[in-house]
Scaffold this motif. Structure first.
Motif, PDB file in Angstrom:
ATOM      1  N   UNK A  59     -25.080 -24.502   9.223  1.00  0.00           N
ATOM      2  CA  UNK A  59     -26.002 -23.877  10.181  1.00  0.00           C
ATOM      3  C   UNK A  59     -26.924 -22.892   9.468  1.00  0.00           C
ATOM      4  N   UNK A  60     -26.347 -22.082   8.573  1.00  0.00           N
ATOM      5  CA  UNK A  60     -27.146 -21.106   7.831  1.00  0.00           C
ATOM      6  C   UNK A  60     -28.184 -21.795   6.958  1.00  0.00           C
ATOM      7  N   UNK A  61     -27.813 -22.941   6.371  1.00  0.00           N
ATOM      8  CA  UNK A  61     -28.749 -23.685   5.526  1.00  0.00           C
ATOM      9  C   UNK A  61     -29.919 -24.224   6.353  1.00  0.00           C
ATOM     10  N   UNK A  62     -29.611 -24.757   7.514  1.00  0.00           N
ATOM     11  CA  UNK A  62     -30.672 -25.266   8.387  1.00  0.00           C
ATOM     12  C   UNK A  62     -31.613 -24.149   8.821  1.00  0.00           C
ATOM     13  N   UNK A  63     -31.045 -22.983   9.080  1.00  0.00           N
ATOM     14  CA  UNK A  63     -31.857 -21.837   9.484  1.00  0.00           C
ATOM     15  C   UNK A  63     -32.741 -21.366   8.342  1.00  0.00           C
ATOM     16  N   UNK A  64     -32.188 -21.321   7.134  1.00  0.00           N
ATOM     17  CA  UNK A  64     -32.940 -20.822   5.986  1.00  0.00           C
ATOM     18  C   UNK A  64     -34.072 -21.758   5.596  1.00  0.00           C
TER      19      UNK A  64
END
Length: 244
Positions: A59-64
């Protein structure tokens, strides 16, 4: 760094506790009690934490990757400190109300939050042993809100999230160690959260990971006393409230 540093710090700090000698004279619960009362084995806890961290990292990767703001200039140290303090209060607020609701909603407690309470006697590696949905709602969403409201940069957020992880692990370590700085500077500490995992305290001490403000304001604060057991070690005893 923002994605992987907190994960690495988690396993280093929790692993440090796991590899320490038994330290029975500092334990809040005897080792035998931990083995008898906990409902999941260590191997399952490790797998559960790894899976939750995998989901959060994705999720954090998609957000970044959706962030196109580019490089930002770091503010002064004093401003960063203020931003971190704001982030602490924001994530505490989010987690208090979400955590409390997961206890009050029977469906969410039975199917989601009860997974964390299978560790009746908490220990460090199990700090993030949660249902993936709970990890997403409390930690990932709560962290994102704290990041946005505080205005901290991505670099500052690495420090903030690593600190939050260390504090969370320490709150679940089950040890009342002399000189522990978290016990000195935070009322919300290992003993405070241990009370929440006890039967008498499941409706109290929802606050996490930093302060106990919301518990005190909303009547869910359970005072406690840390006393020595006759057979060695310590015990966090709830101090009964006059009313529920």
């Amino acid at each position: 760094m923002g994605i992987f540093a907190p994960i690495v710090i988690y396993w280093l700090y929790a692993g440090f506790y796991q590899l320490m000698p038994p330290l029975d004279k500092y334990r809040l619960h005897p080792k035998k009690e931990e083995e008898e009362k906990n409902l999941v084995p260590l191997s399952k806890v490790v797998k559960g934490v790894l899976f939750q961290q995998l989901v959060q990292a994705a999720v954090a990767h998609l957000t970044s990757t959706a962030d196109k703001s580019g490089i930002t200039i770091q503010p002064s140290i004093s401003i960063q400190i203020v931003q971190v303090i704001i982030g602490m209060f924001v994530i505490d607020t989010w987690q208090y109300f979400a955590h409390r609701y997961m206890h009050q909603n029977k469906f969410l407690y039975r199917h989601v939050h009860s997974q964390h309470h299978k560790l009746v006697i908490p220990y460090a590696i199990g700090a993030l042993y949660n249902h993936p949905l709970e990890g997403l709602l409390l930690d990932t969403v709560g962290g994102a809100i704290a990041f946005l409201i505080s205005g901290m940069t991505a670099r500052t957020s690495v420090i903030f999230f690593c600190f939050a992880v260390v504090k969370t692990v320490d709150d679940h370590c089950g040890l009342w160690l002399p000189g522990n700085i978290f016990h000195i500077f935070f009322q919300n500490n290992t003993a405070y959260h241990d009370i929440h995992h006890q039967l008498a305290g499941t409706k109290y001490n929802y606050s996490q990971p930093f302060f106990s403000v919301w518990d005190k304001l909303l009547g869910t604060h359970m005072p406690y006393a840390v006393v020595k057991r006759h057979e060695g070690g310590f015990e966090a005893r709830p101090v009964k409230k006059d009313t529920d």
